[in-house]
Design a protein around this motif. Structure first.
Motif, PDB file in Angstrom:
ATOM      1  N   TYR A 224       0.972  -1.205   0.204  1.00  0.00           N
ATOM      2  CA  TYR A 224      -0.137  -0.319  -0.267  1.00  0.00           C
ATOM      3  C   TYR A 224       0.711   1.194  -0.203  1.00  0.00           C
ATOM      4  O   TYR A 224       0.512   2.485  -0.853  1.00  0.00           O
ATOM      5  CB  TYR A 224      -0.892  -0.099   1.723  1.00  0.00           C
ATOM      6  CG  TYR A 224      -1.050   0.877   1.710  1.00  0.00           C
ATOM      7  CD1 TYR A 224      -2.718   1.549   1.072  1.00  0.00           C
ATOM      8  CD2 TYR A 224      -0.882   2.153   2.471  1.00  0.00           C
ATOM      9  CE1 TYR A 224      -3.449   2.624   1.088  1.00  0.00           C
ATOM     10  CE2 TYR A 224      -1.211   2.927   2.841  1.00  0.00           C
ATOM     11  CZ  TYR A 224      -2.641   3.684   1.938  1.00  0.00           C
ATOM     12  OH  TYR A 224      -3.301   5.203   2.529  1.00  0.00           O
TER      13      TYR A 224
ATOM     14  N   LYS B   9       2.381   1.812  -2.909  1.00  0.00           N
ATOM     15  CA  LYS B   9       1.502   2.178  -4.163  1.00  0.00           C
ATOM     16  C   LYS B   9       1.374   1.311  -5.377  1.00  0.00           C
ATOM     17  O   LYS B   9       1.428   1.139  -6.470  1.00  0.00           O
ATOM     18  CB  LYS B   9       1.467   3.423  -4.703  1.00  0.00           C
ATOM     19  CG  LYS B   9       1.754   4.645  -4.066  1.00  0.00           C
ATOM     20  CD  LYS B   9       1.459   5.696  -4.881  1.00  0.00           C
ATOM     21  CE  LYS B   9       1.794   7.102  -4.096  1.00  0.00           C
ATOM     22  NZ  LYS B   9       0.744   7.626  -2.594  1.00  0.00           N
TER      23      LYS B   9
ATOM     24  N   ARG C 195      -3.964  -0.763  -4.199  1.00  0.00           N
ATOM     25  CA  ARG C 195      -4.596   0.343  -3.483  1.00  0.00           C
ATOM     26  C   ARG C 195      -5.658  -0.621  -2.070  1.00  0.00           C
ATOM     27  O   ARG C 195      -6.406  -1.672  -2.347  1.00  0.00           O
ATOM     28  CB  ARG C 195      -5.101   1.451  -3.968  1.00  0.00           C
ATOM     29  CG  ARG C 195      -6.253   1.986  -2.882  1.00  0.00           C
ATOM     30  CD  ARG C 195      -7.263   3.482  -4.145  1.00  0.00           C
ATOM     31  NE  ARG C 195      -7.674   2.568  -4.579  1.00  0.00           N
ATOM     32  CZ  ARG C 195      -8.573   2.988  -5.761  1.00  0.00           C
ATOM     33  NH1 ARG C 195      -8.190   3.241  -6.772  1.00  0.00           N
ATOM     34  NH2 ARG C 195      -9.985   2.183  -6.293  1.00  0.00           N
TER      35      ARG C 195
END
Length: 85
Positions: free
Chosen positions: A54, A57, A60
């Protein structure tokens, strides 16, 4: 120091993983190790994986189940946490 929003996200992810592990995953997965006393639990390992993905990235995370515990951190809709690649 970790920003407060990321700290809360980490806590929410961990709470969700613990609930999921206790209710379902412990029956389906087993960590194969010759270490009788591992430094990390299975739940902590899964949390680290999801949280770093997360933060970097790679995907998500929409967490809704524990949103009432930490308002403003997650969506306020009811439902499970989902990982979106």
């Amino acid at each position: 120091m970790i920003p407060r929003e990321k700290e809360f996200k980490l806590i929410v992810i961990y709470m969700y993983i613990c609930d999921l592990y206790d209710n379902e995953l412990k029956f389906y997965c087993h960590r194969y190790s010759n270490n009788a006393n591992p430094a990390f639990t299975d739940q902590e390992i899964m949390t680290i994986y999801l949280f770093t993905g997360y933060c970097q990235k790679y995907f998500r995370i929409n967490c809704r189940k524990h949103s009432g515990c930490y308002p403003g951190v997650c969506s306020n809709h009811s439902g499970p946490m989902t990982v979106i690649h």
